[in-house]
Design an enzyme around this catalytic site. Structure first.
Site, PDB file in Angstrom:
ATOM      1  N   CYS A  46     -18.423  74.507  11.451  1.00 34.71           N
ATOM      2  CA  CYS A  46     -18.721  75.887  11.215  1.00 34.71           C
ATOM      3  C   CYS A  46     -20.090  75.777  11.352  1.00 34.71           C
ATOM      4  O   CYS A  46     -20.902  75.220  12.105  1.00 34.71           O
ATOM      5  CB  CYS A  46     -18.244  76.268  10.122  1.00 34.71           C
ATOM      6  SG  CYS A  46     -19.078  75.442   8.544  1.00 34.71           S
ATOM      7  N   ASN A  59     -22.272  74.492   7.767  1.00 35.08           N
ATOM      8  CA  ASN A  59     -21.224  73.295   7.003  1.00 35.08           C
ATOM      9  C   ASN A  59     -21.403  73.062   5.594  1.00 35.08           C
ATOM     10  O   ASN A  59     -21.721  72.212   4.975  1.00 35.08           O
ATOM     11  CB  ASN A  59     -21.947  71.749   7.726  1.00 35.08           C
ATOM     12  CG  ASN A  59     -21.158  70.628   7.288  1.00 35.08           C
ATOM     13  OD1 ASN A  59     -21.804  69.521   7.175  1.00 35.08           O
ATOM     14  ND2 ASN A  59     -19.978  70.630   7.163  1.00 35.08           N
ATOM     15  N   CYS A 101     -19.806  76.100   3.801  1.00 33.96           N
ATOM     16  CA  CYS A 101     -18.706  77.047   3.294  1.00 33.96           C
ATOM     17  C   CYS A 101     -17.376  76.677   3.791  1.00 33.96           C
ATOM     18  O   CYS A 101     -16.451  76.011   3.004  1.00 33.96           O
ATOM     19  CB  CYS A 101     -18.917  78.492   3.652  1.00 33.96           C
ATOM     20  SG  CYS A 101     -20.610  79.129   2.819  1.00 33.96           S
ATOM     21  N   ARG A 102     -17.281  77.082   5.024  1.00 32.47           N
ATOM     22  CA  ARG A 102     -15.871  76.750   5.543  1.00 32.47           C
ATOM     23  C   ARG A 102     -15.362  75.150   5.937  1.00 32.47           C
ATOM     24  O   ARG A 102     -14.360  74.815   5.600  1.00 32.47           O
ATOM     25  CB  ARG A 102     -15.491  77.614   7.132  1.00 32.47           C
ATOM     26  CG  ARG A 102     -15.627  79.090   6.722  1.00 32.47           C
ATOM     27  CD  ARG A 102     -16.010  80.034   7.798  1.00 32.47           C
ATOM     28  NE  ARG A 102     -17.186  79.591   8.491  1.00 32.47           N
ATOM     29  CZ  ARG A 102     -17.508  80.478   9.517  1.00 32.47           C
ATOM     30  NH1 ARG A 102     -16.631  80.939  10.384  1.00 32.47           N
ATOM     31  NH2 ARG A 102     -18.841  80.300  10.018  1.00 32.47           N
ATOM     32  N   SER A 103     -16.342  74.656   6.739  1.00 34.15           N
ATOM     33  CA  SER A 103     -15.960  73.315   7.164  1.00 34.15           C
ATOM     34  C   SER A 103     -15.904  72.326   6.237  1.00 34.15           C
ATOM     35  O   SER A 103     -14.806  71.260   6.146  1.00 34.15           O
ATOM     36  CB  SER A 103     -16.867  72.808   8.444  1.00 34.15           C
ATOM     37  OG  SER A 103     -17.928  72.789   8.290  1.00 34.15           O
ATOM     38  N   ASP A 149     -16.424  84.188   7.909  1.00 37.08           N
ATOM     39  CA  ASP A 149     -17.401  83.481   7.058  1.00 37.08           C
ATOM     40  C   ASP A 149     -17.287  84.149   5.804  1.00 37.08           C
ATOM     41  O   ASP A 149     -17.878  85.274   5.711  1.00 37.08           O
ATOM     42  CB  ASP A 149     -18.715  83.646   8.098  1.00 37.08           C
ATOM     43  CG  ASP A 149     -19.443  82.716   7.455  1.00 37.08           C
ATOM     44  OD1 ASP A 149     -19.318  82.062   6.262  1.00 37.08           O
ATOM     45  OD2 ASP A 149     -20.594  82.372   8.204  1.00 37.08           O
TER      46      ASP A 149
END
Ligand code: 4NP
Length: 164
Positions: free
Chosen positions: A13, A16, A18-20, A131
């Site tokens: 993301c 690096n 939050c999402r990934s 996001d």
């Protein structure tokens, strides 16, 4: 079809944090539930450098904890060798995908770069993972559910490529 003894996947993301990292933690947990942790390696990285060396966002950590998943990694940048080492690189959104494709044009490498939600069979179109960074904890919970559903589908897809 070629089968593989092992596979490796990298989730990417922007930051690096939050999402990934959530995708990485969920994917690792679902792999271990299927006894596949020694068959598929997993990591995550970001295309932006603001948070290098920092742990995941506290909201990602707490949503993961709510689901008994530990996030203990530190943010890192995507690097040149990732395009050579990983079999698959999954981009969380189309911006990440474009950035990754640009980097692969410069660095080469065998990694197959895919949009994460290409593997979400509940939708006809390929969509981004929104996001949650500027949102609240509910946005992180929504991200968790979306990531979990698609991680399971990716695992089902990759298992077919493994010589088990
Ligand atoms: P991520 O979220 O890409 O899912 O880790 C973000 C984290 C940080 C920033 C943007 C998105 N930022 O602008 O610092």
């Amino acid at each position: 079809m070629t089968t593989h003894n092992t596979l490796s996947v990298l989730f990417v993301c922007l930051g690096n944090i939050c999402r990934s990292p959530l995708a990485e933690g969920i994917f690792r947990q679902r792999l271990s539930e299927k006894d596949l942790d020694n068959k598929i390696q997993v990591d995550s990285a970001g295309t932006g450098d603001w948070h290098i060396g920092f742990p995941a966002d506290p909201r990602s950590i707490s949503v993961a904890e709510e689901n008994e998943i530990l996030l203990d990694g530190k943010a890192r940048l995507v690097r040149q060798e990732d395009f050579h080492c990983f079999d698959y690189i999954f981009a969380m959104d189309r911006h990440n995908l474009n950035d990754l494709e640009d980097l692969q044009r410069q660095h080469g490498g065998k990694a197959k770069i895919r949009l994460f939600r290409e593997f979400d069979t509940s939708t006809e179109s390929t969509l981004d993972v929104p996001d949650p960074y500027y949102g609240g904890i509910e946005d992180f919970r929504e991200a968790f559910d979306l990531l979990d559903k698609t991680c399971r589908e990716i695992i089902d897809h990759l298992v077919e490529k493994l010589a088990l």
